[in-house]
Design a protein around this motif. Structure first.
Motif, PDB file in Angstrom:
ATOM      1  N   ARG A 119       0.850  -1.194   0.000  1.00 32.78           N
ATOM      2  CA  ARG A 119       0.000   0.000   0.000  1.00 32.78           C
ATOM      3  C   ARG A 119       0.882   1.238   0.000  1.00 32.78           C
ATOM      4  O   ARG A 119       1.540   1.545   0.994  1.00 32.78           O
ATOM      5  N   TRP A 120       0.855   1.981  -1.106  1.00 30.91           N
ATOM      6  CA  TRP A 120       1.717   3.157  -1.211  1.00 30.91           C
ATOM      7  C   TRP A 120       1.367   4.194  -0.158  1.00 30.91           C
ATOM      8  O   TRP A 120       2.247   4.922   0.329  1.00 30.91           O
ATOM      9  N   LEU A 121       0.096   4.284   0.232  1.00 33.51           N
ATOM     10  CA  LEU A 121      -0.295   5.281   1.226  1.00 33.51           C
ATOM     11  C   LEU A 121       0.288   4.954   2.596  1.00 33.51           C
ATOM     12  O   LEU A 121       0.753   5.846   3.322  1.00 33.51           O
ATOM     13  N   ALA A 122       0.288   3.674   2.953  1.00 37.95           N
ATOM     14  CA  ALA A 122       0.904   3.266   4.209  1.00 37.95           C
ATOM     15  C   ALA A 122       2.409   3.523   4.184  1.00 37.95           C
ATOM     16  O   ALA A 122       2.999   3.961   5.179  1.00 37.95           O
ATOM     17  N   VAL A 123       3.032   3.264   3.045  1.00 35.57           N
ATOM     18  CA  VAL A 123       4.461   3.525   2.890  1.00 35.57           C
ATOM     19  C   VAL A 123       4.755   5.012   3.061  1.00 35.57           C
ATOM     20  O   VAL A 123       5.674   5.411   3.791  1.00 35.57           O
ATOM     21  N   ALA A 124       3.961   5.847   2.410  1.00 36.62           N
ATOM     22  CA  ALA A 124       4.168   7.292   2.493  1.00 36.62           C
ATOM     23  C   ALA A 124       3.978   7.796   3.921  1.00 36.62           C
ATOM     24  O   ALA A 124       4.745   8.633   4.409  1.00 36.62           O
ATOM     25  N   ALA A 125       2.959   7.284   4.612  1.00 35.72           N
ATOM     26  CA  ALA A 125       2.701   7.729   5.981  1.00 35.72           C
ATOM     27  C   ALA A 125       3.839   7.334   6.913  1.00 35.72           C
ATOM     28  O   ALA A 125       4.295   8.137   7.738  1.00 35.72           O
ATOM     29  N   ALA A 126       4.327   6.088   6.794  1.00 36.87           N
ATOM     30  CA  ALA A 126       5.407   5.629   7.669  1.00 36.87           C
ATOM     31  C   ALA A 126       6.701   6.380   7.400  1.00 36.87           C
ATOM     32  O   ALA A 126       7.466   6.686   8.324  1.00 36.87           O
ATOM     33  N   ARG A 127       6.977   6.683   6.148  1.00 39.21           N
ATOM     34  CA  ARG A 127       8.174   7.463   5.819  1.00 39.21           C
ATOM     35  C   ARG A 127       8.051   8.894   6.349  1.00 39.21           C
ATOM     36  O   ARG A 127       9.013   9.456   6.887  1.00 39.21           O
ATOM     37  N   THR A 128       6.870   9.484   6.211  1.00 33.95           N
ATOM     38  CA  THR A 128       6.680  10.880   6.606  1.00 33.95           C
ATOM     39  C   THR A 128       6.726  11.059   8.116  1.00 33.95           C
ATOM     40  O   THR A 128       7.415  11.941   8.628  1.00 33.95           O
ATOM     41  N   PHE A 129       6.009  10.212   8.843  1.00 33.37           N
ATOM     42  CA  PHE A 129       5.842  10.435  10.276  1.00 33.37           C
ATOM     43  C   PHE A 129       6.857   9.688  11.138  1.00 33.37           C
ATOM     44  O   PHE A 129       7.143  10.110  12.259  1.00 33.37           O
ATOM     45  N   LEU A 130       7.422   8.597  10.637  1.00 28.02           N
ATOM     46  CA  LEU A 130       8.358   7.803  11.435  1.00 28.02           C
ATOM     47  C   LEU A 130       9.740   7.699  10.811  1.00 28.02           C
ATOM     48  O   LEU A 130      10.654   7.170  11.441  1.00 28.02           O
ATOM     49  N   ASN A 131       9.896   8.146   9.581  1.00 21.62           N
ATOM     50  CA  ASN A 131      11.169   8.075   8.866  1.00 21.62           C
ATOM     51  C   ASN A 131      11.675   6.640   8.745  1.00 21.62           C
ATOM     52  O   ASN A 131      12.880   6.392   8.657  1.00 21.62           O
ATOM     53  N   LEU A 132      10.763   5.694   8.725  1.00 18.94           N
ATOM     54  CA  LEU A 132      11.151   4.296   8.583  1.00 18.94           C
ATOM     55  C   LEU A 132      11.421   3.977   7.115  1.00 18.94           C
ATOM     56  O   LEU A 132      10.789   4.544   6.218  1.00 18.94           O
ATOM     57  N   PRO A 133      12.341   3.044   6.847  1.00 15.58           N
ATOM     58  CA  PRO A 133      12.732   2.726   5.461  1.00 15.58           C
ATOM     59  C   PRO A 133      11.718   1.824   4.758  1.00 15.58           C
ATOM     60  O   PRO A 133      12.005   0.673   4.405  1.00 15.58           O
ATOM     61  N   TYR A 134      10.523   2.383   4.558  1.00 19.46           N
ATOM     62  CA  TYR A 134       9.456   1.658   3.864  1.00 19.46           C
ATOM     63  C   TYR A 134       9.593   1.823   2.356  1.00 19.46           C
ATOM     64  O   TYR A 134      10.008   2.879   1.863  1.00 19.46           O
ATOM     65  N   TYR A 135       9.192   0.762   1.625  1.00 22.03           N
ATOM     66  CA  TYR A 135       9.199   0.772   0.166  1.00 22.03           C
ATOM     67  C   TYR A 135       7.907   0.139  -0.344  1.00 22.03           C
ATOM     68  O   TYR A 135       7.397  -0.818   0.252  1.00 22.03           O
ATOM     69  N   THR A 136       7.413   0.664  -1.438  1.00 18.28           N
ATOM     70  CA  THR A 136       6.249   0.061  -2.082  1.00 18.28           C
ATOM     71  C   THR A 136       6.706  -1.134  -2.906  1.00 18.28           C
ATOM     72  O   THR A 136       7.716  -1.078  -3.605  1.00 18.28           O
ATOM     73  N   ALA A 137       5.939  -2.208  -2.830  1.00 16.79           N
ATOM     74  CA  ALA A 137       6.292  -3.439  -3.545  1.00 16.79           C
ATOM     75  C   ALA A 137       5.038  -4.067  -4.143  1.00 16.79           C
ATOM     76  O   ALA A 137       3.926  -3.871  -3.646  1.00 16.79           O
ATOM     77  N   ASP A 138       5.244  -4.806  -5.218  1.00 23.00           N
ATOM     78  CA  ASP A 138       4.197  -5.663  -5.770  1.00 23.00           C
ATOM     79  C   ASP A 138       4.249  -6.979  -5.012  1.00 23.00           C
ATOM     80  O   ASP A 138       5.277  -7.664  -5.008  1.00 23.00           O
ATOM     81  N   MET A 139       3.146  -7.341  -4.363  1.00 21.70           N
ATOM     82  CA  MET A 139       3.162  -8.483  -3.452  1.00 21.70           C
ATOM     83  C   MET A 139       1.994  -9.415  -3.731  1.00 21.70           C
ATOM     84  O   MET A 139       0.888  -8.976  -4.063  1.00 21.70           O
ATOM     85  N   THR A 140       2.264 -10.715  -3.583  1.00 24.18           N
ATOM     86  CA  THR A 140       1.249 -11.742  -3.719  1.00 24.18           C
ATOM     87  C   THR A 140       1.278 -12.616  -2.471  1.00 24.18           C
ATOM     88  O   THR A 140       2.343 -13.066  -2.039  1.00 24.18           O
ATOM     89  N   PHE A 141       0.107 -12.828  -1.882  1.00 28.87           N
ATOM     90  CA  PHE A 141      -0.014 -13.683  -0.704  1.00 28.87           C
ATOM     91  C   PHE A 141      -1.179 -14.632  -0.944  1.00 28.87           C
ATOM     92  O   PHE A 141      -2.305 -14.192  -1.165  1.00 28.87           O
TER      93      PHE A 141
END
Length: 263
Positions: A115-137
């Protein structure tokens, strides 16, 4: 938040190595179908990628790195209704183990999410090294199929099938399983370079020995850490409900109480 989140977890605290923060928790997450794949890794390599503010946490003088695929639900802020598209998605973490003073925690080398929005939020507010990925589960019988490919120029890919093969157990204090899983905070730096701790809370892990076939894994290599061979340890956990607090900036008195291992 979904109605299946177990809010009573906050009433179970005797197992924690320190009390939960007195402030109200901020958000919820439910983690499902986790694989804990762990390798012994070179201490000097880990020391180079972990900021000096955080002491490496070693088990019998050995450093460990975990690759942890899972999927999440109930991702949301306290007293905020769940947003279906935002609140549930796969995630893949690469982590090692650190401590500040007497509080062991997790340091993330990377976190990939679908989820790009979750990635953006975590990077913005926590500065965590999140990346958007194509994922299959996918569920396949008693097992699971997991695939992730990061959407960056650096190839960070993971592909595996895994399943539990043992009876559930709770890790005993002092065991390697306890060391690798029973951690109640993460450490990182904010955008200004100040180290912080983010506390979490959950019940003790219910673990199972796992079996996995990993056919692609470049997750550690892009962070310049070498993984040799197959994982030394594989564990599975069906579910963990989690609450998290806002990050707390660490003052100088919190830091460097134990000498960092550099060689």
């Amino acid at each position: 938040m979904s109605g299946d989140f177990d809010h009573s977890i906050v009433e179970t605290t005797a197992h924690r190595p320190w009390p939960p923060p007195p402030a109200p928790w901020l958000m919820t997450q439910s983690w499902h179908d986790l694989l804990f794949a762990h390798w012994r890794v070179d201490v000097s390599e880990v020391r180079r990628v972990v900021p000096a503010a955080f002491d490496l946490d070693l088990f019998d003088d050995e450093a460990w790195l975990g690759v942890v695929p899972f999927h999440m639900t109930n991702v949301g802020l306290r007293a905020t209704p769940a947003v279906p598209w935002f609140s549930a998605f796969p995630e893949l973490n690469v982590r090692t183990y650190v401590r500040v003073a007497d509080r062991p925690g997790v340091y993330f080398l990377s976190l990939d999410a679908a989820r790009w929005l979750a990635v953006a939020a975590a990077r913005t507010f926590l500065n965590l090294p999140y990346y958007t990925a194509d994922m299959t589960f996918e569920r396949r019988g008693e097992g699971l199929y997991y695939e992730s490919a990061r959407r960056t120029r650096q190839a960070a890919q993971f592909k595996s099938t895994y399943e539990p093969v043992g009876a559930p157990f709770a890790a005993s204090v002092g065991s390697i399983e306890y060391f690798l899983t029973e951690r109640y905070c993460l450490y990182h730096h904010n955008r200004r370079g100040h180290p912080y701790r983010l506390d979490i809370h959950h019940r003790p892990w219910s673990l199972q020995v796992a079996r996995a076939t990993i056919t692609m894994n470049t997750m550690a290599a892009v962070s310049h850490v070498t993984l040799n061979g197959v994982p030394a340890l594989l564990h599975f956990a069906r579910r963990q409900d989690v609450v998290a607090w806002a990050p707390t900036r660490l003052s100088a008195r919190h830091q460097r109480s134990v000498r960092n291992v550099t060689e």
